[in-house]
Scaffold this motif. Structure first.
Motif, mmCIF file in Angstrom:
data_model
loop_
_atom_site.group_PDB
_atom_site.id
_atom_site.type_symbol
_atom_site.label_atom_id
_atom_site.label_comp_id
_atom_site.label_asym_id
_atom_site.label_seq_id
_atom_site.Cartn_x
_atom_site.Cartn_y
_atom_site.Cartn_z
ATOM 1 N N ASN A 31 -24.220 23.093 -15.718
ATOM 2 C CA ASN A 31 -24.093 21.636 -15.703
ATOM 3 C C ASN A 31 -24.582 21.034 -17.015
ATOM 4 O OD1 ASN A 31 -23.027 21.636 -13.130
ATOM 5 N ND2 ASN A 31 -24.905 20.993 -12.129
ATOM 6 N N ALA A 32 -25.688 21.548 -17.533
ATOM 7 C CA ALA A 32 -26.228 21.029 -18.794
ATOM 8 C C ALA A 32 -25.230 21.219 -19.936
ATOM 9 C CB ALA A 32 -27.555 21.715 -19.119
ATOM 10 N N ILE A 33 -24.581 22.362 -19.966
ATOM 11 C CA ILE A 33 -23.577 22.622 -21.008
ATOM 12 C C ILE A 33 -22.418 21.638 -20.890
ATOM 13 C CG2 ILE A 33 -21.800 24.265 -21.763
ATOM 14 C CD1 ILE A 33 -23.873 26.502 -21.068
ATOM 15 N N HIS A 34 -21.932 21.440 -19.692
ATOM 16 C CA HIS A 34 -20.762 20.588 -19.504
ATOM 17 C C HIS A 34 -21.039 19.107 -19.710
ATOM 18 C CE1 HIS A 34 -18.194 23.867 -18.480
ATOM 19 N NE2 HIS A 34 -19.023 24.277 -17.554
ATOM 20 N N TYR A 35 -22.279 18.689 -19.496
ATOM 21 C CA TYR A 35 -22.594 17.274 -19.628
ATOM 22 C C TYR A 35 -23.380 16.935 -20.882
ATOM 23 C CZ TYR A 35 -20.699 16.611 -15.009
ATOM 24 O OH TYR A 35 -19.842 16.557 -13.947
ATOM 25 N N ALA A 36 -23.704 17.917 -21.708
ATOM 26 C CA ALA A 36 -24.432 17.642 -22.947
ATOM 27 C C ALA A 36 -23.591 16.733 -23.843
ATOM 28 C CB ALA A 36 -24.765 18.940 -23.673
ATOM 29 N N PHE A 58 -33.236 20.323 -19.265
ATOM 30 C CA PHE A 58 -32.910 18.985 -19.778
ATOM 31 C C PHE A 58 -31.699 19.082 -20.682
ATOM 32 C CE2 PHE A 58 -33.096 16.272 -23.518
ATOM 33 C CZ PHE A 58 -33.066 15.012 -22.941
ATOM 34 N N ASN A 59 -30.809 18.102 -20.584
ATOM 35 C CA ASN A 59 -29.730 17.995 -21.563
ATOM 36 C C ASN A 59 -29.600 16.556 -22.040
ATOM 37 O OD1 ASN A 59 -28.206 17.813 -18.746
ATOM 38 N ND2 ASN A 59 -26.952 16.702 -20.231
#
Length: 128
Positions: A31-36, A58-59
């Motif tokens: 999720n962090a990768i996709h929403y960063a 955290f992102n």
């Protein structure tokens, strides 16, 4: 194009199911990768406490609307319905995280920060 930073001072030991814990971590990281967005930075922190170990992911990026925060753990719930389709999200990942953490009798959560979003979970600590 994403910068990943990992914070932790020493090896930390916990009591937890290895495969379920990996599933929680992979969901948070994915999720962090996709929403960063913005600086495109992800920070993973491992914070030992007296009885638990807290893991935070955290992102940088847009905050989750405050009214939506309580709903992110619901099955098939998507804050941004159009954007999640971009990477094939099906809306069950965080509900699985919640179910796993409930089975561990431990907490998980999410909070907005000034420049992004932080997801966290806790595991039972194991003294060495």
């Amino acid at each position: 194009g994403i910068q990943l930073e990992i914070y932790g001072q020493r090896p930390v030991y916990v009591w937890a199911d290895e495969f379920k814990t990996e599933q929680v971590m992979m969901n948070y990281i994915s999720n962090a990768i996709h929403y960063a967005a913005g600086e495109k930075r992800i920070e993973v922190s491992v914070i030992p406490g007296p009885e638990t170990v807290r893991v935070e992911v955290f992102n940088t990026g847009n905050p989750i609307p405050e009214t939506e925060l309580v709903h992110v753990w619901e099955k098939f719930y998507k804050v941004d319905k159009a954007r999640t389709r971009e990477y094939g999200g099906n809306g069950i990942g965080l509900s699985i995280v919640k179910a796993i953490m409930d089975s561990f009798h431990r907490e998980c959560g999410v909070c907005n920060e000034c420049n992004g979003v932080k997801f966290w979970f806790e595991l039972d600590s194991r003294s060495q």
